[in-house]
Write a protein that holds these residues in place. Structure first.
Motif, short mmCIF file in Angstrom:
data_model
loop_
_atom_site.label_atom_id
_atom_site.label_comp_id
_atom_site.label_asym_id
_atom_site.label_seq_id
_atom_site.Cartn_x
_atom_site.Cartn_y
_atom_site.Cartn_z
N ARG A 173 38.76 45.28 26.43
CA ARG A 173 39.79 44.23 26.37
C ARG A 173 40.36 43.95 27.75
NH1 ARG A 173 41.78 47.81 22.19
NH2 ARG A 173 40.86 47.26 20.18
N ASN A 174 40.55 45.01 28.55
CA ASN A 174 41.16 44.84 29.87
C ASN A 174 40.20 44.28 30.90
OD1 ASN A 174 43.45 46.03 28.78
ND2 ASN A 174 43.14 48.01 29.78
N GLN A 175 38.99 44.86 30.96
CA GLN A 175 38.05 44.54 32.03
C GLN A 175 36.84 43.74 31.59
OE1 GLN A 175 39.55 47.92 32.23
NE2 GLN A 175 40.91 46.89 33.67
N GLY A 176 36.59 43.67 30.30
CA GLY A 176 35.47 42.89 29.80
C GLY A 176 34.14 43.61 29.93
N LEU A 177 33.07 42.94 29.50
CA LEU A 177 31.73 43.54 29.50
C LEU A 177 30.78 42.86 30.48
CD1 LEU A 177 31.14 44.09 25.67
CD2 LEU A 177 31.40 45.86 27.42
N GLU A 178 31.28 41.89 31.22
CA GLU A 178 30.40 41.18 32.15
C GLU A 178 29.88 42.11 33.24
OE1 GLU A 178 30.42 37.21 35.05
OE2 GLU A 178 32.21 37.78 33.91
N HIS A 179 30.69 43.12 33.60
CA HIS A 179 30.31 44.07 34.65
C HIS A 179 30.44 45.49 34.07
CE1 HIS A 179 31.97 40.46 36.69
NE2 HIS A 179 30.86 40.58 37.40
N PRO A 180 29.44 45.95 33.33
CA PRO A 180 29.56 47.23 32.63
C PRO A 180 29.79 48.43 33.54
CG PRO A 180 27.31 46.38 32.52
CD PRO A 180 28.16 45.28 33.03
N ALA A 181 29.18 48.46 34.72
CA ALA A 181 29.37 49.59 35.63
C ALA A 181 30.79 49.62 36.17
CB ALA A 181 28.36 49.54 36.77
N MET A 182 31.34 48.46 36.50
CA MET A 182 32.71 48.40 36.99
C MET A 182 33.69 48.78 35.90
SD MET A 182 32.31 44.95 39.31
CE MET A 182 34.07 44.63 39.32
N THR A 183 33.49 48.25 34.71
CA THR A 183 34.37 48.59 33.58
C THR A 183 34.33 50.08 33.31
OG1 THR A 183 34.13 46.40 32.58
CG2 THR A 183 34.78 48.20 31.12
N ALA A 184 33.16 50.69 33.45
CA ALA A 184 33.02 52.13 33.22
C ALA A 184 33.92 52.94 34.15
CB ALA A 184 31.57 52.55 33.40
N ASN A 185 34.05 52.51 35.38
CA ASN A 185 34.89 53.22 36.34
C ASN A 185 36.34 53.30 35.85
OD1 ASN A 185 33.72 53.87 39.36
ND2 ASN A 185 32.50 52.33 38.29
N TYR A 186 36.84 52.20 35.33
CA TYR A 186 38.23 52.18 34.88
C TYR A 186 38.42 52.94 33.57
CZ TYR A 186 38.93 49.02 38.71
OH TYR A 186 38.99 48.50 39.98
N ALA A 187 37.43 52.90 32.70
CA ALA A 187 37.52 53.68 31.46
C ALA A 187 37.56 55.17 31.76
CB ALA A 187 36.34 53.34 30.55
N GLY A 220 48.07 50.15 26.77
CA GLY A 220 48.87 49.15 26.05
C GLY A 220 48.38 47.73 26.23
N GLY A 221 47.36 47.53 27.07
CA GLY A 221 46.84 46.19 27.27
C GLY A 221 47.77 45.29 28.06
N GLU A 222 48.69 45.89 28.83
CA GLU A 222 49.62 45.08 29.63
C GLU A 222 48.93 44.59 30.90
OE1 GLU A 222 53.27 47.21 30.33
OE2 GLU A 222 53.09 48.28 28.44
N PHE A 223 49.57 43.64 31.57
CA PHE A 223 49.03 43.13 32.83
C PHE A 223 49.02 44.26 33.85
CE2 PHE A 223 49.46 41.25 37.05
CZ PHE A 223 48.38 40.38 37.05
N MET A 224 47.86 44.49 34.44
CA MET A 224 47.73 45.57 35.41
C MET A 224 47.90 45.05 36.82
SD MET A 224 44.68 47.89 33.77
CE MET A 224 44.87 49.11 35.06
N LEU A 225 48.74 45.71 37.58
CA LEU A 225 49.01 45.32 38.95
C LEU A 225 47.83 45.70 39.84
CD1 LEU A 225 52.63 46.77 39.08
CD2 LEU A 225 51.96 44.42 38.50
N ALA A 226 47.77 45.10 41.02
CA ALA A 226 46.71 45.44 41.97
C ALA A 226 46.77 46.93 42.30
CB ALA A 226 46.86 44.59 43.24
N HIS A 227 47.99 47.46 42.39
CA HIS A 227 48.14 48.89 42.68
C HIS A 227 47.53 49.74 41.58
CE1 HIS A 227 50.29 52.76 42.31
NE2 HIS A 227 50.15 52.79 43.62
N ASP A 228 47.63 49.27 40.33
CA ASP A 228 47.07 50.04 39.21
C ASP A 228 45.56 50.20 39.36
OD1 ASP A 228 49.62 50.11 38.13
OD2 ASP A 228 49.26 48.43 36.77
N PHE A 229 44.88 49.12 39.74
CA PHE A 229 43.43 49.19 39.94
C PHE A 229 43.08 50.18 41.05
CE2 PHE A 229 43.80 45.12 37.76
CZ PHE A 229 42.69 45.10 36.95
#
Length: 404
Positions: A173-187, A220-229
């Motif tokens: 929901r937060n990062q989507g599936l378009e970039h699975p390797a990138m999304t994996a990093n955040y998960a 919580g699915g809130e807007f993530m700040l640049a610092h959060d990433f």
């Protein structure tokens, strides 16, 4: 004989092989006899033991660590373990193990308890598991697939990555599936942060730099700040830079080291996307007609039938390709993809920070693992500077395209 005589390069002649394996006079050895192809049982490896660390420590105490660390390569170990070491779909060879020598016996004794005695086979299976030679399915009589994941594509990879269902779903929901390797990093970063927060008294969170607010916004699915990433990727970098074998996963079995977890969860996200040709057959084995064979074959892997380390090699190439396809715009607010990519471009990815798939993929090699382990043991005073420096030099040579 050490637990790792299989790290030697085997000559064709049996007598020559026997001579090579006798590292010191008077040591007996039983030849490795291939009996069948089976994977180590996860339930037997659930004990919180790190065989790489305890073995190197015990060899160092016996002044044999230099010999042990230089006794073979990642390739020779893979030839000992796998029936087809060049294939991403190789199976484990069950072998008769050598009689343990003195350092190995000390290692076994040091990790055994009255409630959980450890034998040579256990230590061997743990090492095989930790180094990524097993596949997705968890071969344990005590493990059952969680109900909420039962019909999810890539469920076994999610479980083996140790990612809990809510974090797995929220990352989509937060990062989507378009970039699975990138999304994996955040998960994985969110999962690691959750585990660290749970294991640390709240009074120490701030002192240790643990940001529960970042996890709250992620889950919580809130807007993530640049610092959060940036925070999540820096937190993940810390885990990738160390050797973290032996912990227990959220599902109760032996947890994979962080780099292999990253590949597994990336594979799970990729399995949510359509394939031009399905690479797996109905029994989850690879389809020879459509499944990729790794390396220069860019067809998709059958992730359920591939080893953890083969999937990590795929992940390394996938991440670099995803990052290369994202170009920051000069004007306007950054897109989600740009915000995700920014901290990843400077990520260490568990090694020396070179943005090349080959450098990222080297992380799972024995030489790199030993460099991490000896670095930690040097700080603790358990190995010599010579051994730590030598292990680091061997690992660094890999980044130059050289093999030890």
């Amino acid at each position: 004989m050490s637990l790792s005589p299989h790290r030697m390069s085997y000559p064709a002649s049996a007598s020559a092989a026997f001579d090579l394996m006798l590292l010191k006079p008077g040591r007996g050895f039983f030849f490795a006899i291939v009996l069948s192809s089976v994977a180590p049982v996860a339930g037997a490896t659930a004990l919180a033991v790190d065989p790489m660390t305890v073995l190197i420590r015990e060899y160092s105490r016996g002044n044999g660590s230099y010999e042990y660390l230089n006794s073979g390569t990642d390739e020779s170990y893979a030839r000992y373990i796998l029936d087809r070491p060049s294939s991403p779909y190789a199976n484990i060879k069950w072998s008769l193990l050598p009689s343990p020598d003195t350092p190995t016996r000390r290692a076994i004794e040091s990790v055994s308890t009255q409630e959980h005695p450890v034998n040579l086979r256990d230590l061997h299976d743990m090492k095989v598991w930790d180094l990524g030679f097993t596949k997705a399915h968890i071969a344990s009589e005590t493990f059952r697939m969680p109900q909420e994941l039962r019909y999810v594509p890539g469920a076994w990879s999610i479980v083996k990555a140790g990612i809990e269902p809510d974090i797995y779903a929220q990352a989509i929901r937060n990062q989507g599936l378009e970039h699975p390797a990138m999304t994996a990093n955040y998960a994985l970063a969110a999962q690691l942060l959750r585990a660290k927060l749970a294991a640390t008294p709240p009074s120490l969170w701030k002192i240790r730099g643990l940001r529960h607010d970042v996890l709250d916004r992620f889950v919580g699915g809130e807007f993530m700040l640049a610092h959060d990433f940036h925070y999540l990727i820096q937190f993940l970098d810390g885990a990738l830079a160390t050797w973290d074998a032996g912990s227990t996963s959220a599902y109760g079995f032996r947890q994979l080291p962080a780099p292999l977890r990253l590949g597994r969860i990336a594979a799970a996200y990729r399995q949510r996307l359509p394939f031009e040709h399905e690479p797996c057959m109905e029994d989850d084995t690879h389809d020879p007609e459509h499944a990729g064979e790794g390396t220069f074959d860019r067809r998709p892997l059958c992730f359920d039938d591939a080893t953890d380390r083969a999937i990590h090699v795929w992940y390394a190439h996938e991440l670099v390709q995803e990052l290369a396809a994202i170009h920051d715009r000069a004007n306007g607010a950054p897109t989600l993809a740009e915000r995700m990519a920014a901290p990843l471009r400077s990520s260490r990815q568990g090694w020396i920070g070179i943005p090349r798939p080959s450098a990222i993929a080297e992380v799972t090699r024995i030489e790199v693992v030993e460099a991490k382990v000896t670095g930690q043991l040097l700080v603790e005073g358990d190995v010599s500077y010579r051994d730590a420096f030598g292990a680091s030099r061997r690992a660094l040579r890999l980044s130059c395209g050289m093999r030890p």
